[in-house]
Every structure is written in structure tokens, then in C-alpha cells.
Design a protein around this motif. Structure first.
Motif, PDB file in Angstrom:
ATOM      1  N   ILE A 124       0.880  -1.263   0.228  1.00  0.00           N
ATOM      2  CA  ILE A 124      -0.102   0.073   0.062  1.00  0.00           C
ATOM      3  C   ILE A 124       1.039   1.245  -0.141  1.00  0.00           C
ATOM      4  O   ILE A 124       0.281   2.424  -0.010  1.00  0.00           O
ATOM      5  N   ASN A 125       2.208   0.950  -0.059  1.00  0.00           N
ATOM      6  CA  ASN A 125       2.968   2.238  -0.013  1.00  0.00           C
ATOM      7  C   ASN A 125       2.950   3.249   1.081  1.00  0.00           C
ATOM      8  O   ASN A 125       2.587   4.282   1.111  1.00  0.00           O
ATOM      9  N   GLU A 126       2.707   2.491   2.450  1.00  0.00           N
ATOM     10  CA  GLU A 126       2.414   3.266   3.582  1.00  0.00           C
ATOM     11  C   GLU A 126       3.206   4.064   3.917  1.00  0.00           C
ATOM     12  O   GLU A 126       4.648   4.019   3.765  1.00  0.00           O
ATOM     13  N   GLY A 127       2.893   5.324   4.378  1.00  0.00           N
ATOM     14  CA  GLY A 127       3.711   6.447   4.806  1.00  0.00           C
ATOM     15  C   GLY A 127       3.363   6.888   6.146  1.00  0.00           C
ATOM     16  O   GLY A 127       2.147   6.509   6.621  1.00  0.00           O
ATOM     17  N   SER A 128       3.658   7.897   6.369  1.00  0.00           N
ATOM     18  CA  SER A 128       3.234   8.554   7.852  1.00  0.00           C
ATOM     19  C   SER A 128       1.843   9.211   7.415  1.00  0.00           C
ATOM     20  O   SER A 128       1.848   9.977   6.698  1.00  0.00           O
ATOM     21  N   PRO A 129       1.092   9.149   8.695  1.00  0.00           N
ATOM     22  CA  PRO A 129      -0.188   9.909   8.545  1.00  0.00           C
ATOM     23  C   PRO A 129      -0.086  11.433   8.895  1.00  0.00           C
ATOM     24  O   PRO A 129      -0.985  12.081   8.711  1.00  0.00           O
ATOM     25  N   ASP A 130       0.945  11.459   9.578  1.00  0.00           N
ATOM     26  CA  ASP A 130       1.180  13.203   9.775  1.00  0.00           C
ATOM     27  C   ASP A 130       1.719  13.811   8.600  1.00  0.00           C
ATOM     28  O   ASP A 130       2.571  13.512   7.719  1.00  0.00           O
ATOM     29  N   PRO A 131       1.112  15.110   8.452  1.00  0.00           N
ATOM     30  CA  PRO A 131       1.695  16.088   7.352  1.00  0.00           C
ATOM     31  C   PRO A 131       3.345  16.426   7.495  1.00  0.00           C
ATOM     32  O   PRO A 131       3.712  16.428   8.877  1.00  0.00           O
ATOM     33  N   GLY A 132       4.062  16.274   6.556  1.00  0.00           N
ATOM     34  CA  GLY A 132       5.528  16.312   6.467  1.00  0.00           C
ATOM     35  C   GLY A 132       6.051  15.109   7.086  1.00  0.00           C
ATOM     36  O   GLY A 132       7.292  14.980   7.246  1.00  0.00           O
ATOM     37  N   GLY A 133       5.254  13.996   7.343  1.00  0.00           N
ATOM     38  CA  GLY A 133       6.101  12.870   7.884  1.00  0.00           C
ATOM     39  C   GLY A 133       6.792  12.093   6.683  1.00  0.00           C
ATOM     40  O   GLY A 133       6.524  12.208   5.638  1.00  0.00           O
ATOM     41  N   LEU A 134       7.411  11.109   7.108  1.00  0.00           N
ATOM     42  CA  LEU A 134       8.243  10.362   6.129  1.00  0.00           C
ATOM     43  C   LEU A 134       7.456   9.363   5.369  1.00  0.00           C
ATOM     44  O   LEU A 134       6.455   8.729   5.856  1.00  0.00           O
ATOM     45  N   PRO A 135       7.754   9.215   4.125  1.00  0.00           N
ATOM     46  CA  PRO A 135       7.040   8.038   3.454  1.00  0.00           C
ATOM     47  C   PRO A 135       7.967   6.726   3.429  1.00  0.00           C
ATOM     48  O   PRO A 135       8.712   6.542   4.471  1.00  0.00           O
ATOM     49  N   PHE A 136       7.399   5.453   2.688  1.00  0.00           N
ATOM     50  CA  PHE A 136       8.011   4.493   2.921  1.00  0.00           C
ATOM     51  C   PHE A 136       8.090   3.734   4.419  1.00  0.00           C
ATOM     52  O   PHE A 136       9.404   3.383   4.690  1.00  0.00           O
ATOM     53  N   ARG A 137       7.214   3.650   5.042  1.00  0.00           N
ATOM     54  CA  ARG A 137       7.158   3.126   6.196  1.00  0.00           C
ATOM     55  C   ARG A 137       7.609   1.645   6.233  1.00  0.00           C
ATOM     56  O   ARG A 137       7.992   1.255   7.246  1.00  0.00           O
ATOM     57  N   PHE A 138       7.303   0.951   5.207  1.00  0.00           N
ATOM     58  CA  PHE A 138       7.981  -0.457   5.005  1.00  0.00           C
ATOM     59  C   PHE A 138       9.172  -0.622   5.301  1.00  0.00           C
ATOM     60  O   PHE A 138       9.657  -1.716   5.654  1.00  0.00           O
ATOM     61  N   ILE A 139      10.055   0.422   5.115  1.00  0.00           N
ATOM     62  CA  ILE A 139      11.513   0.358   5.386  1.00  0.00           C
ATOM     63  C   ILE A 139      11.915   0.047   6.811  1.00  0.00           C
ATOM     64  O   ILE A 139      12.574  -0.973   7.419  1.00  0.00           O
ATOM     65  N   VAL A 140      11.128   1.048   7.889  1.00  0.00           N
ATOM     66  CA  VAL A 140      11.244   0.534   9.265  1.00  0.00           C
ATOM     67  C   VAL A 140      10.639  -0.654   9.603  1.00  0.00           C
ATOM     68  O   VAL A 140      11.126  -1.459  10.656  1.00  0.00           O
ATOM     69  N   LYS A 141       9.545  -0.956   8.894  1.00  0.00           N
ATOM     70  CA  LYS A 141       8.709  -2.237   9.298  1.00  0.00           C
ATOM     71  C   LYS A 141       9.587  -3.349   8.936  1.00  0.00           C
ATOM     72  O   LYS A 141       9.531  -4.583   9.376  1.00  0.00           O
TER      73      LYS A 141
END
Length: 174
Positions: A124-141
Motif C-alpha cells: 500500500i506504499n504506507e507512509g506517515s499519516p502526519d503532514p510532513g512525515g516520512l514516506p516508505f514506512r515499510f523500510i522501518v517495518k
């Protein structure tokens, strides 16, 4: 057979030693990021969700990828009330049983569960839900299954070393 087990354990130890030393540099990066974030907040009255998320991502990498290194160097949390008074063979027995009955199965469960978790974040190409947050949350996951795989390897090394310790006197007298 003994030499093969020692070589396998040494190989695993070498992997986690190299990764642990590499990950240790992330602590320096984290300190610099936090100092920069604090300075920006107090000197310029500004902050960024992306900077804060980057800080906790790096902390996650340090914790997850450094856990096997901590186990290798016996720097993990342990209740030493009884263990510290045990003989080396008794400690080896505790380490062997603890690895086989608890640590290895736990690592396998976490790896299995986190692979789907990471895959879904990637799809789903998950990113941060916060404005200005980081994309690509799968990297940390993705650090979760990798970190637990490294911990699994180190648990196997610990079990092998413990087994070698327990069988040491029997092979010397045979």
C-alpha cells in the motif's frame, strides 16, 4: 562434528559483530539529529514531523538490528539472581534451554507475523499519516523481521556454543 558447529557459530558471530559495529554508528547519527532538532526548536521555533519520525526510525534500527549484537556480547537484560552463581556448565544449560524453548520459537513467531506486516506496508506504499512525515514506512517495518532473523541466528549460535560447552568434558575423556 564439533569443528563444524564451532565454524557455524563463529560465522554467525561474525555476521552479527559486523552488523552490530555498523549499527553502532547510527547512535552518533541519532545524537546529531536530536541535537539539531532541539536546536531548531529552541533557536528557530520550528520543528518537523519528518525529523521526529526519522529519529524514532533510527532508534528502531539501532534497537532491532543491534539486539543480536547485544546477545552475542551477553549485554542483554537478564535476571541474574541465580544465573550469576551457576557454574559455567549450568549457565550453558540455562542458555541452551532458554534458546531452544523460548528465544528461537519467539523469533520464528515474530518473523512470521512481521513479514506479512511489512509486505502489507510495502504493497500500500504506507507512509506517515502526519503532514510532513516520512514516506516508505515499510523500510522501518522491514527492520522487524531482519532484526529478529539476526537475533534468531545469534540464538542458534548461543545454543551451539552452549551445547559445545556441555559436551566438552565428555568428548575430552572419550
Amino acid at each position: 562434528m564439533r569443528k563444524t558447529l564451532e565454524k557455524a557459530s563463529n560465522f554467525i558471530d561474525g555476521i552479527n559483530e559486523a552488523i552490530g559495529k555498523g549499527v553502532s554508528w547510527l547512535t552518533t547519527i541519532l545524537v546529531i539529529l536530536i541535537c539539531g532538532d532541539v536546536a531548531a526548536r529552541y533557536l528557530f521555533n520550528t520543528s518537523s514531523a519528518g525529523w521526529v519520525e526519522l529519529e524514532w526510525h533510527i532508534f528502531s534500527f539501532i534497537f532491532l538490528l543491534g539486539a543480536a549484537y547485544a546477545l552475542k556480547h551477553d549485554k542483554h537484560v537478564r535476571v541474574d539472581v541465580f544465573y550469576q552463581n551457576f557454574s559455567p556448565k549450568e549457565q550453558a544449560l540455562v542458555n541452551l534451554l532458554g534458546s531452544l524453548l523460548f528465544l528461537i520459537p519467539f523469533c520464528i513467531i515474530i518473523i512470521q507475523a512481521s513479514l506479512r506486516f511489512t509486505y502489507n506496508a510495502y504493497i500500500i506504499n504506507e507512509g506517515s499519516p502526519d503532514p510532513g512525515g516520512l514516506p516508505f514506512r515499510f523500510i522501518v517495518k522491514g527492520a522487524i523481521p531482519i532484526g529478529f532473523f539476526l537475533l534468531l541466528l545469534q540464538a542458534i549460535s548461543l545454543a551451539l556454543r552452549s551445547l559445545l560447552m556441555l559436551t566438552e568434558s565428555t568428548t575430552e575423556h572419550a
